[in-house]
Scaffold this motif. Structure first.
Motif, PDB file in Angstrom:
ATOM      1  N   LYS A   1      -7.242   2.634  -4.491  1.00  0.00           N
ATOM      2  CA  LYS A   1      -6.915   3.043  -3.128  1.00  0.00           C
ATOM      3  C   LYS A   1      -6.465   1.829  -2.322  1.00  0.00           C
ATOM      4  O   LYS A   1      -6.990   0.730  -2.478  1.00  0.00           O
ATOM      5  CB  LYS A   1      -8.138   3.670  -2.440  1.00  0.00           C
ATOM      6  N   VAL A   2      -5.506   2.065  -1.426  1.00  0.00           N
ATOM      7  CA  VAL A   2      -5.026   1.021  -0.522  1.00  0.00           C
ATOM      8  C   VAL A   2      -5.008   1.583   0.887  1.00  0.00           C
ATOM      9  O   VAL A   2      -4.555   2.724   1.105  1.00  0.00           O
ATOM     10  CB  VAL A   2      -3.612   0.543  -0.916  1.00  0.00           C
ATOM     11  N   HIS A   3      -5.509   0.804   1.839  1.00  0.00           N
ATOM     12  CA  HIS A   3      -5.540   1.255   3.235  1.00  0.00           C
ATOM     13  C   HIS A   3      -4.978   0.175   4.147  1.00  0.00           C
ATOM     14  O   HIS A   3      -5.270  -1.008   3.980  1.00  0.00           O
ATOM     15  CB  HIS A   3      -6.971   1.588   3.668  1.00  0.00           C
ATOM     16  N   ARG A   4      -4.163   0.576   5.097  1.00  0.00           N
ATOM     17  CA  ARG A   4      -3.690  -0.301   6.155  1.00  0.00           C
ATOM     18  C   ARG A   4      -3.858   0.439   7.478  1.00  0.00           C
ATOM     19  O   ARG A   4      -3.488   1.609   7.603  1.00  0.00           O
ATOM     20  CB  ARG A   4      -2.211  -0.678   5.963  1.00  0.00           C
TER      21      ARG A   4
ATOM     22  N   ASP B   1      -2.540   5.292   3.876  1.00  0.00           N
ATOM     23  CA  ASP B   1      -3.529   5.456   2.816  1.00  0.00           C
ATOM     24  C   ASP B   1      -2.801   5.816   1.535  1.00  0.00           C
ATOM     25  O   ASP B   1      -2.120   6.856   1.471  1.00  0.00           O
ATOM     26  CB  ASP B   1      -4.551   6.533   3.170  1.00  0.00           C
ATOM     27  N   LEU B   2      -2.933   4.964   0.540  1.00  0.00           N
ATOM     28  CA  LEU B   2      -2.262   5.182  -0.738  1.00  0.00           C
ATOM     29  C   LEU B   2      -3.278   5.412  -1.845  1.00  0.00           C
ATOM     30  O   LEU B   2      -4.303   4.725  -1.911  1.00  0.00           O
ATOM     31  CB  LEU B   2      -1.405   3.965  -1.100  1.00  0.00           C
TER      32      LEU B   2
ATOM     33  N   SER C   1       6.113  -2.962   3.674  1.00  0.00           N
ATOM     34  CA  SER C   1       6.083  -3.164   2.224  1.00  0.00           C
ATOM     35  C   SER C   1       4.694  -3.621   1.820  1.00  0.00           C
ATOM     36  O   SER C   1       4.132  -4.554   2.412  1.00  0.00           O
ATOM     37  CB  SER C   1       7.128  -4.196   1.793  1.00  0.00           C
ATOM     38  N   ILE C   2       4.152  -2.989   0.803  1.00  0.00           N
ATOM     39  CA  ILE C   2       2.811  -3.307   0.310  1.00  0.00           C
ATOM     40  C   ILE C   2       2.934  -3.745  -1.139  1.00  0.00           C
ATOM     41  O   ILE C   2       3.509  -3.033  -1.976  1.00  0.00           O
ATOM     42  CB  ILE C   2       1.877  -2.092   0.429  1.00  0.00           C
TER      43      ILE C   2
ATOM     44  N   TYR D   1       3.755  -4.513  -8.105  1.00  0.00           N
ATOM     45  CA  TYR D   1       4.630  -3.436  -7.633  1.00  0.00           C
ATOM     46  C   TYR D   1       4.795  -3.604  -6.123  1.00  0.00           C
ATOM     47  O   TYR D   1       3.853  -3.992  -5.412  1.00  0.00           O
ATOM     48  CB  TYR D   1       4.041  -2.060  -7.922  1.00  0.00           C
ATOM     49  N   SER D   2       5.968  -3.269  -5.634  1.00  0.00           N
ATOM     50  CA  SER D   2       6.226  -3.282  -4.193  1.00  0.00           C
ATOM     51  C   SER D   2       6.468  -1.844  -3.744  1.00  0.00           C
ATOM     52  O   SER D   2       7.362  -1.158  -4.256  1.00  0.00           O
ATOM     53  CB  SER D   2       7.442  -4.146  -3.855  1.00  0.00           C
ATOM     54  N   ILE D   3       5.650  -1.404  -2.801  1.00  0.00           N
ATOM     55  CA  ILE D   3       5.744  -0.025  -2.286  1.00  0.00           C
ATOM     56  C   ILE D   3       6.215  -0.092  -0.838  1.00  0.00           C
ATOM     57  O   ILE D   3       5.596  -0.775  -0.013  1.00  0.00           O
ATOM     58  CB  ILE D   3       4.380   0.685  -2.368  1.00  0.00           C
ATOM     59  N   THR D   4       7.282   0.604  -0.529  1.00  0.00           N
ATOM     60  CA  THR D   4       7.814   0.617   0.825  1.00  0.00           C
ATOM     61  C   THR D   4       7.477   1.941   1.500  1.00  0.00           C
ATOM     62  O   THR D   4       7.791   3.015   0.972  1.00  0.00           O
ATOM     63  CB  THR D   4       9.334   0.416   0.831  1.00  0.00           C
ATOM     64  N   ILE D   5       6.826   1.824   2.643  1.00  0.00           N
ATOM     65  CA  ILE D   5       6.458   2.986   3.453  1.00  0.00           C
ATOM     66  C   ILE D   5       7.328   2.972   4.705  1.00  0.00           C
ATOM     67  O   ILE D   5       7.433   1.957   5.392  1.00  0.00           O
ATOM     68  CB  ILE D   5       4.973   2.952   3.854  1.00  0.00           C
ATOM     69  N   THR D   6       7.932   4.107   5.006  1.00  0.00           N
ATOM     70  CA  THR D   6       8.761   4.239   6.196  1.00  0.00           C
ATOM     71  C   THR D   6       8.125   5.213   7.179  1.00  0.00           C
ATOM     72  O   THR D   6       7.662   6.292   6.781  1.00  0.00           O
ATOM     73  CB  THR D   6      10.166   4.742   5.832  1.00  0.00           C
ATOM     74  N   SER D   7       8.101   4.814   8.428  1.00  0.00           N
ATOM     75  CA  SER D   7       7.635   5.713   9.481  1.00  0.00           C
ATOM     76  C   SER D   7       8.843   6.466  10.012  1.00  0.00           C
ATOM     77  O   SER D   7       9.638   5.929  10.783  1.00  0.00           O
ATOM     78  CB  SER D   7       6.962   4.917  10.605  1.00  0.00           C
TER      79      SER D   7
END
Length: 621
Positions: free
Chosen positions: A573-576, A561-562, A589-590, A546-552
């Motif tokens: 859990k996913v952390h960047r 934190d997902l 994109s994660i 899966y590709s997850i797009t996060i926008t600031s």
């Protein structure tokens, strides 16, 4: 490390610092400090750095029944500045309670007094009349002086004032025969390389700025009253009966909890049987001196090794009214805080010989002392205890100008509270300040952190002093990782302990200590307006991923934190860290490698602050 490596490292640090200086706005008065060589862009004190200091000998008497404080302060003040001092500025902090003094704190009419009465003043052994000095609120100026570089000037001041009974602003009577007495003597104001004299009046809101000095104090109180203070007690055998001296000595060498004074002891004679006892304390290289006294408080104590190399121990005390049941746990929480600070965060050996938590009517820190009100909730007690003790490092070990830069100490105490509270009790999730910032971000009252504290009041002061800088410190720690962050922080501490760092010294030191230019982050988080606001803008299913797009959507960089929920109800859990925003990009994109179907993606965590959470959940059909 060989000489070539040293040269390469030095060049890298210089380049990082130079790049930093180009990116951040530097006010003219700070630029002048660089030009004079008192500060430097590599984070170190400049080759011409100086600071003034003093030695104080305090002889004071305190009468608990009348709350009269009277005494003499002898000061030997040394002018290390390159300037000739034509005036000497003093601070008379108790004048906060003087009739007519401008203030931001509420004072009950019954606590309004005539302030500090200067009974007599000698300058270099010469008696001066009251026309030689001017008193304006909490400031006093001595005129017609000429103190050249390297010269000392001596003062002897006899004074008295009445301690406040209510309106407890960091000092005062707690209850009959129990008092916490702070800011109780005339002191020379700070004269520094940035502003000259610290002329800001104390109004009860902004906190304090004092020079590192040496203190010797003789405090006289009636018999049965015990005194606790900054510094080390020099004459325990002269003022206390032998059994209590022995218990103190035991506590100083024991990891366990020692009860020095229990409720049963209060029925006996704890102090020697003279009508008055004079308690003698010494504290060197500290910014302030305070004391507390009571005839009915109990005393729990312990100690621990804070420096594994030297085996140096710190004694930790809890002194309290036994009616306050929460305080029976404070000794354990205080001890664990000192231990956590020494070995985990900031991982610096606790710098002082003792730390006393005193049961008072405030939530306030002092060198080697804490004045904390009792609370009912267990988590609140832990958070209050570790927050105030954490101030030992900032501002006391580091001589921060709290009056102008509250965030340089309160922000550290806040992140200290966030991190240490769960170490003491794993069930605690400390959210102090999180919700207020999320609600107020980017509103009119949300000003840049670097706004001087003297320009702030109310919610603006709170946000900029506590949660916002704490987030900044936490995000830098997350980006660098614990090891590199600790290295950088220790570099800052090593360079500026016992001095007066300003914000640019901190930023420069962290860049240099980490060997990494973090100015993009310092600018966005500490200097700029804006808000933290992340959103999940898309989730797409690809082959076995899966590709997850996060926008600031906002301008403040925050970690990602997902929480990902799968069709079988399992969660990952996913952390960047904030490093994903370093290049100025607005989207990330994660990729989530998985053969399982994702049903929900949720963005956020306790400290990934977000001003708008409406777009933080993505449901997949």
């Amino acid at each position: 490390m060989n000489s070539m490596k040293l040269i390469v490292t030095a060049c890298a640090l210089f380049l990082a610092s130079a790049s930093f200086a180009q990116q951040l706005f530097v006010p003219k008065n700070i630029q002048a400090a660089y030009q004079k060589g008192t500060r430097s862009s590599d984070g170190k004190p400049g080759k011409n750095y100086w600071q003034n200091t003093a030695s104080y000998r305090l002889n004071v008497s305190f009468a608990p029944d009348t709350r009269m404080i009277s005494g003499t302060v002898n000061i030997n003040y040394v002018n290390n500045s390159p300037d000739t001092l034509k005036q000497i500025w003093f601070k008379l902090y108790p004048n906060l309670y003087k009739k007519g003094t401008p203030r931001q704190s509420k004072i009950s009419p019954e606590d309004l007094t005539d302030g500090v009465s200067i009974d007599s003043m000698w300058v270099n052994e010469m008696l001066v009349n009251n026309k030689a000095y001017d008193i304006d609120g909490t400031n006093m100026t001595l005129n017609r002086q000429s103190v050249v570089h390297g010269q000392s000037i001596r003062f002897k001041i006899n004074y008295h004032y009445i301690l406040n009974k209510t309106s407890h602003v960091r000092t005062g009577e707690i209850e009959p025969n129990a008092d916490f007495i702070a800011y109780f003597f005339p002191r020379v104001a700070v004269y520094d390389d940035i502003d000259g004299w610290n002329r800001f009046p104390y109004n009860g809101s902004q906190e304090f700025y004092n020079d590192f000095s040496n203190f010797e104090a003789f405090i006289t109180v009636p018999k049965k009253f015990v005194v606790w203070a900054t510094g080390d007690l020099q004459n325990a055998k002269e003022v206390m009966n032998p059994i209590y001296v022995q218990r103190i000595q035991k506590a100083e060498m024991s990891d366990g909890i020692t009860t020095i004074i229990d409720s049963s002891d209060l029925k006996q004679s704890i102090t020697t049987d003279r009508p008055f006892n004079t308690w003698h304390f010494v504290a060197n290289d500290v910014t302030d001196f305070v004391f507390a006294t009571s005839d009915h408080y109990i005393w729990k104590s312990s100690s621990l090794i804070v420096d594994p190399v030297s085996k140096r121990r710190t004694r930790v005390d809890a002194v309290f009214n036994p009616k306050h049941k929460d305080y029976f746990e404070v000794i354990n929480d205080a001890r664990k805080t000192v231990e956590a600070m020494s070995y985990q965060f900031p991982k610096w050996p606790y710098p002082y010989s003792h730390e006393t938590v005193f049961d008072g009517l405030d939530q306030m820190e002092y060198p080697m002392m804490v004045n904390d009100n009792p609370v009912e909730a267990r988590d609140e007690s832990i958070e209050l205890t570790d927050h105030e003790i954490f101030h030992t490092m900032f501002p006391f070990y580091m001589g921060i100008n709290e009056t102008k830069y509250a965030w340089m100490d309160e922000g550290w105490a806040t992140i200290g509270e966030w991190l240490i509270s769960p170490m003491i009790d794993t069930t605690i999730v400390d959210e102090y300040g999180v919700a207020p910032y999320e609600m107020s971000a980017a509103s009119e009252i949300d000003l840049p952190i670097t706004t001087l504290s003297t320009q702030l009041t109310g919610t603006s002061y709170f946000l900029n002093s506590y949660p916002k800088p704490a987030f900044g410190y936490l995000y830098a720690k997350d980006m660098l990782g614990d090891s590199l962050f600790t290295k950088a922080l220790h570099y800052y501490i090593q360079q500026w302990h016992g001095k007066h760092p300003i914000p640019y010294d901190f930023f420069n030191c962290m860049n240099a200590g980490a060997g990494k230019n973090m100015s993009w982050f310092w600018k966005k988080w500490f200097f700029d307006n804006g808000e933290p606001d992340l959103a999940i803008t898309s989730v797409s299913n690809k082959l076995k991923s899966y590709s997850i797009t996060i926008t600031s959507k906002g301008t403040k960089p925050v970690p990602i934190d997902l929480t990902i929920t799968y069709v079988d109800k399992s969660i990952s859990k996913v952390h960047r860290s904030i490093a994903v925003w370093e290049k100025g990009n607005s989207t990330v994109s994660i990729t989530i490698p998985t053969s399982e179907k994702i049903t929900k993606v949720e963005l956020g965590s306790t400290y990934s602050v977000d001003a708008n959470k409406k777009d933080n959940i993505f449901i997949l059909k």
